[in-house]
Design an enzyme around this catalytic site. Structure first.
Site, PDB file in Angstrom:
ATOM      1  N   ALA A 240      -4.703  -7.249  -6.686  1.00 51.89           N
ATOM      2  CA  ALA A 240      -5.511  -6.043  -6.829  1.00 51.89           C
ATOM      3  C   ALA A 240      -6.774  -6.389  -7.595  1.00 51.89           C
ATOM      4  CB  ALA A 240      -4.733  -4.950  -7.562  1.00 51.89           C
ATOM      5  N   LYS A 241      -7.779  -5.525  -7.476  1.00 53.41           N
ATOM      6  CA  LYS A 241      -9.039  -5.758  -8.166  1.00 53.41           C
ATOM      7  C   LYS A 241      -8.821  -5.880  -9.671  1.00 53.41           C
ATOM      8  CE  LYS A 241     -11.445  -2.876  -4.765  1.00 53.41           C
ATOM      9  NZ  LYS A 241     -12.181  -1.608  -4.558  1.00 53.41           N
ATOM     10  N   ARG A 242      -7.996  -4.960 -10.194  1.00 50.51           N
ATOM     11  CA  ARG A 242      -7.825  -4.938 -11.651  1.00 50.51           C
ATOM     12  C   ARG A 242      -7.058  -6.144 -12.174  1.00 50.51           C
ATOM     13  NH1 ARG A 242      -4.359  -0.972  -9.683  1.00 50.51           N
ATOM     14  NH2 ARG A 242      -2.144  -1.184 -10.187  1.00 50.51           N
TER      15      ARG A 242
END
Length: 279
Positions: A240-242
């Site tokens: 995921a981006k985070r």
């Protein structure tokens, strides 16, 4: 029935391998069946959506060798459709204005917890709210379920699933800072675009309970769903981006061949050192 699938990213950041995994599955499903693959940009979050991310999405998909049918659809150009759907729900007496902040909800002693954290306790339900005040619109879940009755949907992995939208409480359908929520926009768009098969990650499985309810209330068709497994990085965390997942742009700049990557993903393989499937 002609199969129509879609890939619908939000232009709030760069695409990563998890996005590619989902896009490849949706594209392959349509192409192998002689159907259509659509591209929709979910850009109604005006505070986070960026034009440069849209360009990056298009470049990444072309690099993967994925083509799409028709023009790219932008949610920001479809606001009238969402407003009409919200107005229909309002006419049924199924939505209400809410002025509560996240802090208000978190501090409410009566707020229960659900699959996504704290569930809205219905503080503004039945209250008279000045339309001039900044507000969101919430679905009166109890009334909506009573009106719709028992519902289910078909998931190609999970089978027949009984809808249980009550777990989400009175969900937001239009935000204070955006004309629609994800729930309302995606339900309206999938129906308007004739999407027959929704192929997306398992992280959105629970949201489908709400989408099935909205389909029933608005008289919209129900697609067949496939909530596929997610990808995990070498550390076991979901890509995921985070979590700092490598972007497709970074892989492209590093010399990786996009079409080969797409073929590997279709075959259930990840490049060495990039984690695992079926997380």
């Amino acid at each position: 029935m002609s199969i129509v699938t879609r890939f619908a990213p939000s232009p709030t950041g760069a695409l990563h391998l998890g996005h590619a995994w989902s896009a490849v599955q949706a594209h392959s499903r349509a192409r192998e069946a002689g159907g259509r693959f659509l591209l929709r940009i979910e850009d109604i979050d005006g505070t986070r959506s960026r034009p440069e991310h849209v360009e990056g999405i298009l470049a990444d998909l072309r690099w993967l060798g994925l083509d799409w049918d028709g023009e790219v659809v932008f949610q920001s150009q479809r606001l009238a459709l969402y407003a009409d759907a919200l107005a229909r729900l309002e006419a049924m007496g199924l939505v209400y204005r809410c002025i509560c902040t996240r802090a208000d909800i978190a501090a409410a002693a009566s707020a229960p917890h659900g699959v996504g954290g704290v569930v809205y306790p219905g503080t503004c339900r039945g209250r008279s709210i000045d339309p001039a005040r900044p507000h969101c619109w919430r679905l009166d879940m109890g009334r909506a379920i009573e009106r719709a009755g028992p519902l289910d949907w078909t998931d190609e992995i999970a089978g027949t699933v009984a809808a249980d939208p009550a777990m989400h409480g009175d969900v937001v359908l239009a935000r204070k800072d955006a004309p629609s929520s994800y729930h309302l926009a995606v339900t309206v768009d999938d129906a308007a675009q004739g999407v027959s098969h929704v192929i997306r990650g398992r992280d959105l499985f629970e949201a489908t309970h709400v989408h099935r309810l909205l389909q029933a209330l608005l008289g919209l068709p129900t697609p067949v769903y496939r909530h596929h497994a997610l990808l995990a990085g070498p550390d076991g965390e979901r890509l995921a981006k985070r979590h700092g997942a490598p972007s497709l742009a970074d892989l492209r700049a590093g010399g990786m061949d996009g079409k080969t990557l797409a073929m590997d993903l279709k075959a259930g393989r990840l490049p060495l050192g990039f984690g695992a499937m079926n997380a």
